[in-house]
Scaffold this motif. Structure first.
Motif, PDB file in Angstrom:
ATOM      1  N   PRO A 268      17.146  49.563  22.008  1.00  0.00           N
ATOM      2  CA  PRO A 268      18.039  48.503  21.529  1.00  0.00           C
ATOM      3  C   PRO A 268      17.714  47.999  20.125  1.00  0.00           C
ATOM      4  O   PRO A 268      18.568  47.410  19.478  1.00  0.00           O
ATOM      5  CB  PRO A 268      17.855  47.377  22.551  1.00  0.00           C
ATOM      6  CG  PRO A 268      16.585  47.673  23.258  1.00  0.00           C
ATOM      7  CD  PRO A 268      16.334  49.143  23.159  1.00  0.00           C
ATOM      8  N   ILE A 269      16.502  48.248  19.644  1.00  0.00           N
ATOM      9  CA  ILE A 269      16.161  47.759  18.303  1.00  0.00           C
ATOM     10  C   ILE A 269      16.302  48.860  17.250  1.00  0.00           C
ATOM     11  O   ILE A 269      16.860  48.654  16.184  1.00  0.00           O
ATOM     12  CB  ILE A 269      14.725  47.201  18.278  1.00  0.00           C
ATOM     13  CG1 ILE A 269      14.639  45.976  19.168  1.00  0.00           C
ATOM     14  CG2 ILE A 269      14.300  46.858  16.850  1.00  0.00           C
ATOM     15  CD1 ILE A 269      13.285  45.305  19.176  1.00  0.00           C
ATOM     16  N   SER A 270      15.805  50.042  17.560  1.00  0.00           N
ATOM     17  CA  SER A 270      15.759  51.072  16.528  1.00  0.00           C
ATOM     18  C   SER A 270      16.919  52.060  16.602  1.00  0.00           C
ATOM     19  O   SER A 270      17.064  52.899  15.722  1.00  0.00           O
ATOM     20  CB  SER A 270      14.451  51.859  16.641  1.00  0.00           C
ATOM     21  OG  SER A 270      14.460  52.614  17.856  1.00  0.00           O
ATOM     22  N   TYR A 271      17.707  51.996  17.666  1.00  0.00           N
ATOM     23  CA  TYR A 271      18.824  52.918  17.880  1.00  0.00           C
ATOM     24  C   TYR A 271      18.369  54.355  18.062  1.00  0.00           C
ATOM     25  O   TYR A 271      19.162  55.289  17.965  1.00  0.00           O
ATOM     26  CB  TYR A 271      19.863  52.830  16.742  1.00  0.00           C
ATOM     27  CG  TYR A 271      20.404  51.440  16.595  1.00  0.00           C
ATOM     28  CD1 TYR A 271      19.865  50.548  15.676  1.00  0.00           C
ATOM     29  CD2 TYR A 271      21.435  50.990  17.423  1.00  0.00           C
ATOM     30  CE1 TYR A 271      20.328  49.251  15.579  1.00  0.00           C
ATOM     31  CE2 TYR A 271      21.915  49.696  17.322  1.00  0.00           C
ATOM     32  CZ  TYR A 271      21.351  48.826  16.394  1.00  0.00           C
ATOM     33  OH  TYR A 271      21.816  47.548  16.296  1.00  0.00           O
TER      34      TYR A 271
ATOM     35  N   HIS B 207      24.017  54.149  15.854  1.00  0.00           N
ATOM     36  CA  HIS B 207      24.445  52.805  15.439  1.00  0.00           C
ATOM     37  C   HIS B 207      25.938  52.805  15.131  1.00  0.00           C
ATOM     38  O   HIS B 207      26.677  51.927  15.589  1.00  0.00           O
ATOM     39  CB  HIS B 207      23.636  52.359  14.215  1.00  0.00           C
ATOM     40  CG  HIS B 207      23.985  50.998  13.707  1.00  0.00           C
ATOM     41  ND1 HIS B 207      24.866  50.775  12.661  1.00  0.00           N
ATOM     42  CD2 HIS B 207      23.576  49.764  14.105  1.00  0.00           C
ATOM     43  CE1 HIS B 207      24.968  49.478  12.442  1.00  0.00           C
ATOM     44  NE2 HIS B 207      24.206  48.833  13.297  1.00  0.00           N
TER      45      HIS B 207
ATOM     46  N   ASP C 146      21.006  44.929  11.289  1.00  0.00           N
ATOM     47  CA  ASP C 146      20.926  44.796  12.755  1.00  0.00           C
ATOM     48  C   ASP C 146      19.499  44.952  13.241  1.00  0.00           C
ATOM     49  O   ASP C 146      19.055  44.244  14.143  1.00  0.00           O
ATOM     50  CB  ASP C 146      21.818  45.847  13.429  1.00  0.00           C
ATOM     51  CG  ASP C 146      23.276  45.433  13.436  1.00  0.00           C
ATOM     52  OD1 ASP C 146      24.153  46.296  13.659  1.00  0.00           O
ATOM     53  OD2 ASP C 146      23.539  44.217  13.217  1.00  0.00           O
ATOM     54  N   ILE C 147      18.778  45.912  12.649  1.00  0.00           N
ATOM     55  CA  ILE C 147      17.383  46.095  13.061  1.00  0.00           C
ATOM     56  C   ILE C 147      16.574  44.851  12.726  1.00  0.00           C
ATOM     57  O   ILE C 147      15.789  44.354  13.541  1.00  0.00           O
ATOM     58  CB  ILE C 147      16.770  47.337  12.382  1.00  0.00           C
ATOM     59  CG1 ILE C 147      17.445  48.609  12.893  1.00  0.00           C
ATOM     60  CG2 ILE C 147      15.271  47.401  12.655  1.00  0.00           C
ATOM     61  CD1 ILE C 147      16.994  49.868  12.180  1.00  0.00           C
TER      62      ILE C 147
ATOM     63  N   LYS D  19      16.959  41.993  15.109  1.00  0.00           N
ATOM     64  CA  LYS D  19      16.302  42.132  16.415  1.00  0.00           C
ATOM     65  C   LYS D  19      14.786  42.188  16.289  1.00  0.00           C
ATOM     66  O   LYS D  19      14.059  41.679  17.145  1.00  0.00           O
ATOM     67  CB  LYS D  19      16.803  43.391  17.107  1.00  0.00           C
ATOM     68  CG  LYS D  19      18.288  43.318  17.443  1.00  0.00           C
ATOM     69  CD  LYS D  19      18.724  44.565  18.165  1.00  0.00           C
ATOM     70  CE  LYS D  19      20.222  44.618  18.286  1.00  0.00           C
ATOM     71  NZ  LYS D  19      20.686  45.959  18.653  1.00  0.00           N
ATOM     72  N   LEU D  20      14.326  42.853  15.248  1.00  0.00           N
ATOM     73  CA  LEU D  20      12.881  43.048  15.114  1.00  0.00           C
ATOM     74  C   LEU D  20      12.199  41.762  14.641  1.00  0.00           C
ATOM     75  O   LEU D  20      11.088  41.431  15.072  1.00  0.00           O
ATOM     76  CB  LEU D  20      12.598  44.189  14.140  1.00  0.00           C
ATOM     77  CG  LEU D  20      11.155  44.677  14.055  1.00  0.00           C
ATOM     78  CD1 LEU D  20      10.675  45.187  15.407  1.00  0.00           C
ATOM     79  CD2 LEU D  20      11.022  45.785  13.009  1.00  0.00           C
TER      80      LEU D  20
END
Lengths: 803, 272
Positions: A664-667, A790, B254-255, B258-259
């Motif tokens: 979910p974070i890095s795709y 993504h 987006d990263i 979230k990160l």
């Protein structure tokens, strides 16, 4: 199997390879006076060569020659190709350049440093032309032509029709169609191309060393280019080669180039390819656009298939292209029982590096399309994908099975193999994991892939591309010969040579196991030397290591030679032991009476008889212990007049299941579990088999998630270093569960089927299917990089699908 | 991939090194680990008439505890720093970041200061330097000066180092009583980060957050743990992000969204 055959014997090759004692082409001594070459390459994707001025470069200290395409054209003929089209290629670009990285000028100097310094002084003037990169765009009438005399970039189109697709489509409940693209990538061996060439003006002969892998059908292509008969081109293969995966077939234009450089300079010339050159210009697999359509019943049973395969071979067709488009031809229906199929094969040229064989050899391209379609059918019909697969698999009772396009699948029990995979692979557990992940809002998918893995090509397969009339005129082409030779010396030592080239597969070990099984000797007592020398060794056009021909081909030839020697030794031994031949056995280094094992002689003693005491031999037996095994299976017939062809000898089966999750974070696509079931008939050595499977799996993961050659619109190559072209390392390769099933081939005495390329074919399809399941999409572009994932997820949001 | 001809000098002292730099200026390059320099020379992307090898200058091969800062000399390799017994205690953020720097093999040669000199926008050590508020010690024949990270790091591959200056050392403030965390997203283990995030948090929830891989140099901002997610989201919009083969700007944002909160949460946990 007797002795050590079939056992997981550690490799004889490894102590040397793992301690830095491999003997690679660059390690071998070169003649005194050897010069070093550097290739100046085109910066343009498409351009006329207006002017080349090498004067300044030639004046540089230490430079011996600056060679251009015009020099090469005077001394050599264009390379022979399989397609009748006015597409000509020499070892250097002539008149125009057609891809970034194309060799234009060769600088030859005292050392590589000087050659590269001088290369910067070569003045080349280009007139850029419009480039075309996309295969579909290249087919349009307004596209820039790479070879104007050909009047088109689409240089071969062939339609095939098997069964009756028209009626099948008419009576089908539904039709499902999709377009699938397979990307362009390569497999990057640690060692790149190396060539050392000398010329002897006394008899106009060449002596060359190159890490060429075969097939040796390319030897006459090189000899013809050099305008010499075969025996005047001596080609020697080094003892070790640092990986190839199909790529070291395409070193052959450089063999010709360095040979000509040796002729021009009067000195031996050595060339060692560096990584940048290798990535931009060595070789790659072809990218393919497949339009596939199925006529189906409402329970998912496929009645007929239509395939339009457009394959992009880059700027030139190098022999033996378009191999990947035809190598799978007989097996184009994969693992499924489909009687009606239309296939259109189109070969198109674009301004990219010429494509060629890489591991998988047409299988990855075919199966991505076929297996994506199977999943798509399930989704559209709201059926379980596994049910759709099972419903269409060829039933065990139909083996040996003749496919619609002519392949003879020798053995297999596909449904049983699938059952084992589903059970031992714990599919139920994967489904629970998927449910739990989705309940928590995560994207999890399960994918399948069923693949028939052909091995040992029918050398006539490429002639399928010709029309039946053209084939009749040219005469039939077919078959595949394997050869191996065993000699036993005066002290009883056994030596084996064979027609395979070495790139690290462990062939020496397997051959020692095969021969040792017949002669009753351990692997350590059998010496195997595989450095082919075309002047001294027995070889045919089929020689080399490619298309997984070892287990179905060369290993059998070695077996046949070993059996002949075994029988000869039994006869000699019977006489000396004073028993009947039937009673003699070769076990544990002894030749003895089976009924009275104490009546025994050492292997070496009996063998020595043949050299030292021919008077003790049985009547009419020729002295000397030397046998050449030749294996030429009859099943590899030429293409029939209805275009059906058995493109390979043996057919293994692979069934893959995988569960993946999108991070979910890095795709990134994270593989949760990957199970691969393999049926390769009898395994000669399970350790070698597992090594091959793991390697092909790594490369399959690479194609699915990491590796792609990227060009921009102008044809500039953007994947020129390993910072851009991402080869997955051991940290990126997921764990692999391997399951085995053996349905021995009835077509070879060993029952073993060639094994090496399977997961290159199955893994990209399996992972693509899992991603499609995870995201609920119909189009999955490979490699499925985080950027693409993504974008796919953004696209779904935009379309209003659940995010 | 052979480099053009070059001369090679191996001074024993810093004075000798800066003397050579003064003499040759732009035509000379400092060689320490060579992990960035040598590939560029071999690819002929840059030229150097003279390589000045400082890897054996004893004075530069030192990690010095100055009390409230730690000074790391230009010849200290990344692995040498990782093996420094007090690293986790005094420079916990660097301890967290170093395992992400390349691979074990490259860290044997690559230097801490070399990474700072190279200034790749997504590299970990310059990011750590920026978040910690560290500084760079520059020496030349003209003298010496100390620049804060903010002033030294200008843009992608661009720093305030003058052609006749060499980086003698970098200085990291000792971190005490605070929690730190570091994480990044990269295509493969050891690759340059697509997005790298570093955080230093105190017990009251004040956070110093640094981001690499979004813009030309490390971006640093102070925020509070409360409302961090919204603040990071807004900041991501401001920074925009690069477009390259590995990620689109939207993906980078987006990263980061979230990160960022994840790394902050870990730093807060660590502070407690």
């Amino acid at each position: 199997m007797s002795g050590q055959l079939g056992k997981p014997i550690l490799r004889k090759e490894d102590p040397a390879l793992l301690s830095g004692r491999g003997r690679y082409a660059d390690d071998l001594p070169t003649p005194v006076g050897t010069l070093h070459a550097h290739v100046v390459r085109s910066p343009h994707a498409h351009a006329e060569i207006v002017r080349i001025d090498g004067t300044a470069a030639l004046a540089h200290d230490g430079v011996w020659a600056v060679i251009t395409g015009e020099d090469i054209r005077k001394l050599s003929d264009p390379f022979l190709i399989a397609v009748k089209a006015p597409v000509q290629q020499w070892a250097l670009a002539v008149e125009r350049v057609r891809y970034v990285g194309e060799p234009v000028v060769l600088v030859v100097a005292e050392n590589r440093y000087i050659a590269e310094d001088a290369a910067e002084l070569v003045e080349i003037e280009y007139a850029p032309l419009e480039a075309v990169l996309d295969p579909q765009a290249a087919c349009e009438s307004a596209a820039p032509l790479l070879h104007p005399q050909a009047k088109t970039n689409e240089i071969s189109v062939r339609d095939f029709s098997y069964g009756d697709t028209k009626s099948a489509f008419a009576r089908a409940d539904r039709r499902i169609a999709m377009t699938v693209e397979f990307p362009r990538l390569s497999f990057t061996p640690i060692e790149c191309y190396v060539v050392v060439a000398s010329h002897n003006p006394a008899d106009n002969s060449y002596d060359t060393l190159a890490n060429f892998q075969g097939p040796f059908s390319i030897h006459p292509v090189m000899a013809r280019a050099l305008r010499v008969p075969g025996p005047k081109l001596r080609l020697r293969i080094p003892p070790d080669s640092g990986g190839s995966f199909g790529i070291k077939l395409s070193v052959f234009p450089y063999v010709v180039l360095m040979a000509l450089a040796a002729k021009i300079t009067g000195r031996p010339v050595k060339w060692v390819e560096d990584r940048i050159e290798h990535l931009v210009a060595a070789s790659s697999g072809p990218n393919r656009v497949t339009a596939i359509e199925a006529a189906i019943n409402k329970d998912g049973r496929i009645l007929a298939l239509k395939l339009d395969q457009l394959e992009d071979y880059g700027a030139f067709l190098r022999a033996p292209m378009p191999g990947p488009l035809y190598r799978m031809h007989g097996a184009v229906t994969g693992a499924y029982d489909i009687e009606n199929i239309d296939v259109t094969n189109r070969v198109v040229l674009t301004n990219k590096m010429p494509a060629s064989l890489i591991r998988g050899f047409g299988g990855p391209q075919l199966y991505l399309a076929l297996e994506r379609l199977m999943q798509r059918i399930a989704v559209e019909l709201k059926l379980d994908p596994l049910d759709v697969i099972r419903r269409n698999l060829i039933p065990a009772a139909k083996f040996p099975y003749r496919t619609a396009a002519g392949a003879l699948y020798d053995s297999g029990d596909y449904r049983h193999a699938v059952d084992i995979a589903v059970g031992d692979g714990r599919l139920d557990d994967l489904k629970r994991r998927r449910e739990a992940a989705r309940a928590a809002g995560r994207h999890y998918g399960i994918g399948f892939a069923a693949v028939v893995e052909p091995a040992m090509s029918n050398m006539g397969y490429l002639s399928t591309m010709l029309t039946p009339q053209a084939r009749d005129k040219a005469g039939p082409k077919n078959g595949a010969v394997s050869m191996a030779r065993i000699d036993i010396d005066p002290l009883g030592a056994v030596s084996v040579s064979a027609d395979v080239t070495v790139q690290g597969q462990g062939h020496q070990t397997a051959l020692a196991q095969v021969v040792g099984a017949q002669l009753g000797l351990p692997v350590g007592d059998i010496n195997v030397a595989l450095e082919i020398d075309t002047a001294k060794d027995q070889w045919s056009i089929a020689a080399g290591t490619y298309s997984s021909r070892f287990a179905s081909g060369t290993a059998v030839a070695a077996h046949l030679a070993a059996v002949a020697l075994r029988d000869k030794l039994k006869a000699i031994g019977a006489k000396q032991l004073n028993v009947l031949e039937d009673d003699v056995e070769l076990v544990d280094g002894k030749i003895r009476s089976r009924s009275n094992p104490d009546n025994a002689l050492a292997f070496g003693r009996v063998a020595a008889t043949s050299h030292w005491s021919p008077v003790l031999l049985p009547e009419n037996m020729a002295p000397a212990l030397s046998e050449t095994g030749v294996w030429s299976p009859p099943e590899l017939e030429p293409p029939a007049s209805d275009d059906r062809i058995n493109t390979s000898l043996t057919y293994g089966f692979i069934f893959d299941i995988c569960g993946i999750e999108i991070d979910p974070i890095s795709y990134q696509v994270r593989v949760d579990r990957y199970v691969s079931m393999h049926d390769a008939g009898r395994l000669l050595n399970p350790l070698l088999a597992v090594g091959q499977i793991r390697g092909a799996f790594a490369q399959g993961v690479a194609a699915a998630l990491y590796e792609e050659f990227v060009y921009n619109e102008e044809g500039a190559f953007l994947s020129g270093t390993f910072a851009d072209y991402l080869v997955p390392t051991v940290s990126e390769i997921p764990a692999l569960e391997i399951l085995h099933y053996e349905s021995p081939s009835p077509l070879t005495p060993l029952g073993a089927k060639g094994l090496a390329e399977g997961n290159c074919m199955s893994t990209p399809a399996c992972i693509a299917n899992a991603i499609a399941d995870a995201l609920g999409v119909s189009e999955v572009t490979l490699p499925a990089t985080p950027r693409r994932i993504h974008a796919m997820m953004e696209g779904r949001k935009v379309e209003g699908g659940s995010a | 991939m052979k480099p053009r001809p070059f001369d090679y000098a191996r001074p024993d002292t810093v004075d000798e090194a800066v003397e050579l730099l003064a003499e040759h200026g732009d035509d000379a390059r400092i060689l320490a680990g060579g992990q960035s320099l040598l590939p560029m020379l071999n690819l002929r992307l840059i030229e150097a008439g003279l390589l000045i090898d400082i890897s054996r200058v004893a004075a530069l091969d030192a990690i010095i505890d100055l009390g409230d800062t730690i000074e790391i000399g230009a010849a200290v390799t990344q692995n040498e720093l990782m093996a420094w017994p007090q690293l986790a205690q005094k420079l916990p953020l660097l301890a967290a970041a170093l395992p992400f720097v390349g691979h074990f093999q490259t860290r044997n040669k690559g230097t801490v200061c070399g990474s700072v000199a190279h200034a790749d926008p997504s590299s970990e050590i310059p990011l750590a330097l920026a978040v910690c508020g560290g500084a760079v010690v520059l020496r030349s024949k003209r003298g010496s000066r100390v620049l804060a990270a903010e002033a030294f790091q200008q843009d992608m591959l661009t720093t305030a180092r003058a052609p006749d200056e060499l980086i003698a050392a970098v200085r990291f403030p000792v971190i005490e009583g605070k929690g730190t965390a570091f994480n990044e997203v990269a295509r493969r283990h050891g690759d340059f980060a697509i997005i790298a995030v570093a955080a230093i948090a105190d017990r009251r929830g004040a956070v110093q957050l640094g981001v690499g891989g979004m813009v030309g140099r490390p971006a640093v901002r102070s925020l509070t743990a409360d409302g961090a997610a919204a603040a990071i989201s807004a900041w991501a919009e401001e920074l925009e992000g690069f477009d390259d083969a590995h990620a689109s700007p939207a993906m980078r944002r987006d990263i980061l969204r979230k990160l960022g909160p994840r790394v902050i949460a870990e730093a807060i946990r660590c502070a407690a």
